[in-house]
Design a protein around this motif. Sequence first.
Motif, mmCIF file in Angstrom:
data_model
loop_
_atom_site.group_PDB
_atom_site.id
_atom_site.type_symbol
_atom_site.label_atom_id
_atom_site.label_comp_id
_atom_site.label_asym_id
_atom_site.label_seq_id
_atom_site.Cartn_x
_atom_site.Cartn_y
_atom_site.Cartn_z
ATOM 1 N N UNK A 65 0.845 -1.185 0.000
ATOM 2 C CA UNK A 65 0.000 0.000 0.000
ATOM 3 C C UNK A 65 0.883 1.240 0.000
ATOM 4 N N UNK A 66 0.859 1.985 -1.080
ATOM 5 C CA UNK A 66 1.801 3.111 -1.142
ATOM 6 C C UNK A 66 1.316 4.319 -0.359
ATOM 7 N N UNK A 67 0.131 4.230 0.238
ATOM 8 C CA UNK A 67 -0.298 5.335 1.086
ATOM 9 C C UNK A 67 -0.003 5.030 2.552
ATOM 10 N N UNK A 68 0.683 3.932 2.800
ATOM 11 C CA UNK A 68 0.915 3.500 4.177
ATOM 12 C C UNK A 68 2.241 4.067 4.690
ATOM 13 N N UNK A 69 2.148 4.964 5.670
ATOM 14 C CA UNK A 69 3.385 5.553 6.199
ATOM 15 C C UNK A 69 4.004 4.674 7.274
ATOM 16 N N UNK A 70 3.294 3.636 7.692
ATOM 17 C CA UNK A 70 3.841 2.706 8.693
ATOM 18 C C UNK A 70 3.740 1.284 8.167
ATOM 19 N N UNK A 71 4.520 0.931 7.130
ATOM 20 C CA UNK A 71 4.417 -0.420 6.599
ATOM 21 C C UNK A 71 4.706 -1.455 7.687
ATOM 22 N N UNK A 128 11.898 9.046 11.451
ATOM 23 C CA UNK A 128 10.636 9.793 11.365
ATOM 24 C C UNK A 128 9.694 9.424 12.510
ATOM 25 N N UNK A 129 8.762 10.324 12.748
ATOM 26 C CA UNK A 129 7.794 10.146 13.830
ATOM 27 C C UNK A 129 7.056 8.816 13.693
ATOM 28 N N UNK A 130 6.729 8.462 12.455
ATOM 29 C CA UNK A 130 5.951 7.254 12.241
ATOM 30 C C UNK A 130 6.673 5.991 12.708
ATOM 31 N N UNK A 131 8.009 6.055 12.822
ATOM 32 C CA UNK A 131 8.735 4.857 13.241
ATOM 33 C C UNK A 131 8.806 4.727 14.758
ATOM 34 N N UNK A 170 11.541 16.007 17.156
ATOM 35 C CA UNK A 170 11.673 17.206 16.350
ATOM 36 C C UNK A 170 13.130 17.551 16.085
ATOM 37 N N UNK A 171 13.992 17.339 17.068
ATOM 38 C CA UNK A 171 15.386 17.745 16.919
ATOM 39 C C UNK A 171 16.308 16.572 16.609
ATOM 40 N N UNK A 172 16.162 15.468 17.318
ATOM 41 C CA UNK A 172 17.035 14.324 17.063
ATOM 42 C C UNK A 172 16.462 13.409 15.981
ATOM 43 N N UNK A 173 15.159 13.442 15.828
ATOM 44 C CA UNK A 173 14.536 12.647 14.779
ATOM 45 C C UNK A 173 14.269 13.537 13.582
ATOM 46 N N UNK A 174 13.504 13.032 12.621
ATOM 47 C CA UNK A 174 13.295 13.863 11.437
ATOM 48 C C UNK A 174 11.847 14.275 11.264
ATOM 49 N N UNK A 175 11.057 14.213 12.334
ATOM 50 C CA UNK A 175 9.698 14.726 12.236
ATOM 51 C C UNK A 175 8.782 13.809 11.442
ATOM 52 N N UNK A 176 7.620 14.328 11.108
ATOM 53 C CA UNK A 176 6.634 13.487 10.435
ATOM 54 C C UNK A 176 6.992 13.282 8.969
ATOM 55 N N UNK A 177 6.717 12.063 8.486
ATOM 56 C CA UNK A 177 6.991 11.755 7.086
ATOM 57 C C UNK A 177 6.129 12.552 6.122
ATOM 58 N N UNK A 178 4.990 13.041 6.597
ATOM 59 C CA UNK A 178 4.019 13.535 5.623
ATOM 60 C C UNK A 178 4.487 14.758 4.841
ATOM 61 N N UNK A 179 5.385 15.547 5.413
ATOM 62 C CA UNK A 179 5.844 16.690 4.622
ATOM 63 C C UNK A 179 7.247 16.461 4.046
#
Lengths: 1099, 522
Positions: A890-896, A996-999, A965-974
């Motif tokens: 599913x290519x819309x899945x940000x948390x495969x 990313x946040x999703x992980x 926000x600082x050590x990670x890379x934030x949300x994948x969506x943007x």
Amino acid sequence: MQTENNSQPSVKDVRQQIRELIDHLAHILPGQAPIKDFVHHNTLHGFQHLPFPAALEAARKVTGIDGYLPENEFRKLYKQDRITRQDLLDVIRSDKNFADDEPVLTCQSKPITRAEIILTALINPITTVTGCQLTWQIEEQHALTRFQPDVSESSRKHFFSNMRQQVSSEASAITELWSACLRVLDLQHFVLHPEELVDLDPDDAEKMLSDSLHETIETGGEHVTRRMVLKEAEKLLSHTLGRVGPELTIRDVLHLLTGQDLLEEIRPALIRHLSAYLDQGMAAWHHPQRQLGFYASWKQSALQDMTWSLDNMSEITDELNHLPNDAFETVITELKLIGIPEKHWPQYLERLALELPGWSGMFLWRSQNPGYESLLPEHVDMMDYLAVRLILERLYARRICRDQWSIGPRLDLIRWYFRQHPYQFMVRYILHTSRLPEYLTSRAQSLVKQFNQEFDDDNQWQLLAQMIWTWRQSPASDNPVGHSVFGSAWRLFRLAQHMGLPAEVIATCNKSQVEDILNCLDALTEGVRGFIWLQAYENHYRDQLFNALVNNRGRGRWASREQRPQAQVVFCMDDREEGIRRHLEELNPAIETMGAAGFFGVAINWRGMDDEKITPLCPVVVTPAHEIREIPAAGEEQKKTAHDKRRQLRLKLSEVFYQETRRNLFTSSVLITSSAFVAMPVLLTKLFLPFTSGQISNWLLKSFDLNINSRIVINAQTNTEASIEHPRLGFTDEEQADRVQNFLRTIGLQQGLGSFVVMMGHGSISQNNPHLSAYDCGACSGRHGGPNARTFAAMANRPEVRKILKDRGIDIPKDTWVMGAEHNTCDETITWYDIDLIPDTLKPAFTKLQAELKQATKMSAHERSRRFASAPRKLSPARALRHVIGRSTDFSQARPELGHATNAAAFIGRRSISQGTFYDRRVFLISYDPTQDLEGKVLEAILLAAGPVGAGINLEYYFSTVNNDKYGCGSKVTHNVTGLFGVMEGTASDLRTGLPKQMIEIHEAMRLQIVVEASTEVLTTIYKRQAPLQELVGNGWLLLNAIDPDSGEITMFKPEQGFVKWEGEVSNLPEVASSTNWYAGHQTPLTPALIKQAEFANG
Amino acid sequence: MAEQWIWLVPLLPTLASAWILLGMLFGFNRGERGERQTALVIQTASLLSLLLLLALMFNAVPRQQLPGLIDITTWFSTGDYQIKLNFLLDGLALGLSLVVALVSLLSIRFSVNYMHREAGFQRFFAILGLFNGAMLLIVLAGNAMLTFIGWELAGVSSYLLIAYAYDRPNATENATRAFVTNRIGDTGFILAITFSFILLGNVDWPSINAGNENKAGFSLVIIMIGFLMAAMAKSALVPFSSWITRALEGPTPSSAVFYGSLMVHSGVYLIIRLQPLFEQSPFMMFILILIGALTAIYGFLGGLVQTDVKSSLMFSTTGQVGLMFISCGLGLFEIAAWHLGLHAIWRAYHFLNAPAMLHLMHKPARPVPAWLQNRKWLYLASVQRFWLDNLANAMLVRPALNMAHDVQRFDEQIVVRAVGLPNSVGAISSLAQWEEYKDDNTGKLIGDSGAIGRGRGALGNLMEWLASVFSWFEEHLVLKGGDEGVISLIQHAGHYLNRLEKLLSQPRYLFLMIILTFAVIL
């Protein structure tokens, strides 16, 4: 000021220092490789030489980033009983700073200890407020007549029960408490709104005047306050400008003074050139003279750039013409031009690099890995980057300085100007650094905004400076020194309520007791708090873990293989494989599962049948000296030619559709209009039927590409020495035997081999996921480990190798067949290699094993689904498998898949210590048999390899979680993939590194608990010998524990004390018939449980 | 009779969006728990409006008879002028509305998984629903006024989504930038509507297109220029191109549907819609070609140097939009319409796949030919996006900012003083003043006019101000015995005159004067 001549190093030294700085930068900048080669590493790798809490403190100092979970997250865990009162108390008492058992005060003859005060202050936020907040609390929240809203019911009861004489109401009790708090601190408080200061009452003014003069010796004479304000302003000026270099850049200073951030303009201007220079093939057109290096090509562009004249900076071209051609010289020139004292040069450059840590880090990484695949023939030079950064900073600063004050962007000119206008400096500085009441802010802002060099009226600045100073002296401000109403009294007031201490108890305190209480609160700096919480959190989990180990003692199978297992399946040590292993063992108790680093001891350069170049498959620290190639099996050569043609065609088509449609103009119109007809149905099925679309596209792919049987070439044709510089194709028989022997010895499988030994590598496949590598095998540099498994199997099956092994004392039974396979941790498929080579006699047994593994993957999918929000709450294992497969396509899945989230511990030892217990996929399982390794040689190697890998994964998850926000890379969506090497947010942000946040959403940020099945003596000798372990374990980046192979006693390693016996409570664990019974219906993390062992004669 | 229900098509997604907003307000769909409901509502609404369109289509196509202009009701009517609530269901509208409905549904579907657990989940879908409704309204509306409403709603929702991550200054700044650029286009749209109204008495597309040979050709040109400006801004044609690449700050699916696929094409739609009108003027057709060609070149060259996926796709999209304008200019409106629809579909797919581009690229992009590769200046111009942004800054943003600055200064220096807000009253506000007052020993507060009286309300303020003016006057001119006071007054006056002169000599005021002059003439 020290004497400048003595401390000034010679120019040559400074150059050397700058060169060294570049190496040093690797410690503080993110060390992430281009995203395709993502490998987990400790985010704070540069601080690893320090103990954990000290490192976090040091990092905070350099980067300003906090390294613990926010306290309210910890408090949430406290409310969920994931951290208990007792956990906190134990940690507090173990800290020598707080261990003092002498009570601070007594209440109703009950002693109140320091630990209790600290505990209360941790569980409840007890912090200083500002004057305005206090007024708000009193007037709007009725703080002086009511309990604080967060005071618990029990504390309230406690409060009243501690009162000897009955007070009629809550209101009077609280009011009395407040006055008691003020009294013991010798403070007075009256409510004053800052706005009232606009028009001072003569009485108030007189009082404040005498108060503030009281504090200084400088009484007498005329206009004392005016002089004091001036002095304050001058102090501020010299202090701030003194920080330029070691702590501040010119950009920071201008930001403080004008509120304008140069970086906002520099960033897009820089990033366009920077990413074009580093680009690995996203763009079709690069700078015509890219090979000259970044500085040279940038300068060439800048000289022609129209930006300058359009943006009111036309003089820049002239400036640029005067700059040296050499980047290093330019760095020096620029530093001189902005007037940074020479001794601060390296620090200044460090600050500058940290302003865009992601981009600086990537540039540095490329400069330190010159051989990295890229389109750039030349070496990437970090000095180029620094030079351009410096030039841009000065040029943009120049415009602000000119427009504002008609001076040049030089430190000494700024100093000169503000020495003449100290009030202006003070107002500007305070406006941008601290919170002012509104009536001052608006005035200050309008002064700053309307400031015009020519019409400037210094009196206005002076007046405002004096007003600010007056406000700071007033009771409405927050006076930072000494005891104050909003600092000390307020905190005492809140603490007393939470501890249930009424006015009469507080009133009996003497000065030193109050000091003592407040000292406790002061000692709780952010770092100290965070570390206490973290340890309590970890210990809570640790005790559950150890309790499970104690309960499981003697239950696990295969402590020694007295009976031959049907098969061994060797998985990667990965925490994600814990689930499938458990399910496999539940399905067939005669199968033994094992764990090892997923490259199975064979470091190879892999070249698959379709690959154009080699890929190293081994841990990042190793460089392989051997190449393994995949070739078509005999008789498949013709098919291979067809396959190649079709595959090339397919790739070309994909290239045309995905790339040419964005690259071209006219041809892409034709392509786009024709491909839209295909795109529409594809989109529809992909989005509405992800599972089916995945099946269809897989089938299409396979039937179009033609599936061909392949073999791998593992035997060396020549006997030449294999080295990193000259890798050789294949291994010699001896080399193969070495590797097989070594690996079997490492995992303790030198006897009792089943009829199948399966090497199960792993990898992960998902769609639309730039962070794909982060889900793959860490032991294979973020790639798939199947080829290693296959290579190992091929070696171990060769009669020549087995013969050598037999001579060395390892007897692989004739009816043992070694298999290679790969487990996809996302969609749970298992790919088997070289099935057609299995001897006929073993084929039925293999079919059975294959079916069992298939079933295990279904169960694994089932267990994983409990944590997916979008999976149905009740589903069969078969549906679960369908769900995870659908997820992966599913290519819309940000948390495969959820990756390593929740990883928390690692067991190094026989499976028997953990087999039969549910560990919720949180544990790395590494096979090691202490009974076959009395000297600890094998263990030493395991610790050296697995320690850093485990720490890398665990700590990257840790830091990305505590501060995404600082050590990670934030949300994948943007996220926006840049230059094929990283992601930005939007189109002009810093490069985002980390996870990313999703992980990490469901990750539990704690350090890895390692439990080694070995005697403490063996571990101690290894520890003493190995500096890398001393660093990781001794500094508390990993928590080391031992479980004695003979007695089962558990000990914990404390760096300052050595091994200490664990004395936690042992309680009975629930026992369930199967894993499913335990996890079914739960979505949150689960505690360990025992799983009923099947009726099977223990081996 | 299905046509009579056409108004439901744009309304349904809009209602869904309103429902979600209500849910956010009253808290019945907040947080992760509300995701399922939100997703259900918006998907159902979008699906229904797609089905309705399909029903219309299946009803009309076999009979080979398209419904044409459908009047629902009269919205506004006065004498000769009226605006109707009507929809134009010709081939163009039906075809494109299908594309819009389909692409919107797909990206909504995509976002359900993609946006899971985002703090702005509900907000995102509310805006997406609004956008979906707005886009459908643009293509289905039977008159310019209704299209304009859709036009504006699409603009607003685009603004809100660029600023989706409103905690990042970059995102909010770019959102504002995009919004402001679009306002320029809106001016054109309004101008065109006004002129049509005056000239034709209504703003229905067919009557605008019919034009009128008898009416002044000049007015028709104004209408065309107005619509063209609107189309240029919305479709990001040169020189308005820079906003759209700044707009890629939102989540990937919103970038896909807004800028890659749908909204960017609405300008092209507008031109195609006005085919008969434009065909009356060869000159305007030439302008279309010219602007289209400039945009195509801009998009193509800019696209070659982009290093991040989203910008690269955006430049490529801009290039294609330029080609569509060229087609229109050449009179190939039908080709442009097909190009538009198919491009929208492909680009939606392309954009949604953007995160995978890393893994879909097997080798670096094909390099440009050597003759182009070595053009240093052209390369730089492409990297710097032909300085369109800087030009806009120099010509529009900075003058506007400065003007605002001056207005504020006027406000604070003159209006505030005149109204008599507190800062005109000299009271003791700092300890230094207090000390000076004490040292003065005159027993009089300096500038103590404020102590004369404190008034409340507007009248009170007025009195207070009068009092302080008089007191000041008295103190400075009368009490100080003339000389000194008068001199300082003259100095003050000189000071202010100086400043006025300096201000007037700045180009922005010249600019303002010119605008004012024009406004008066027109």
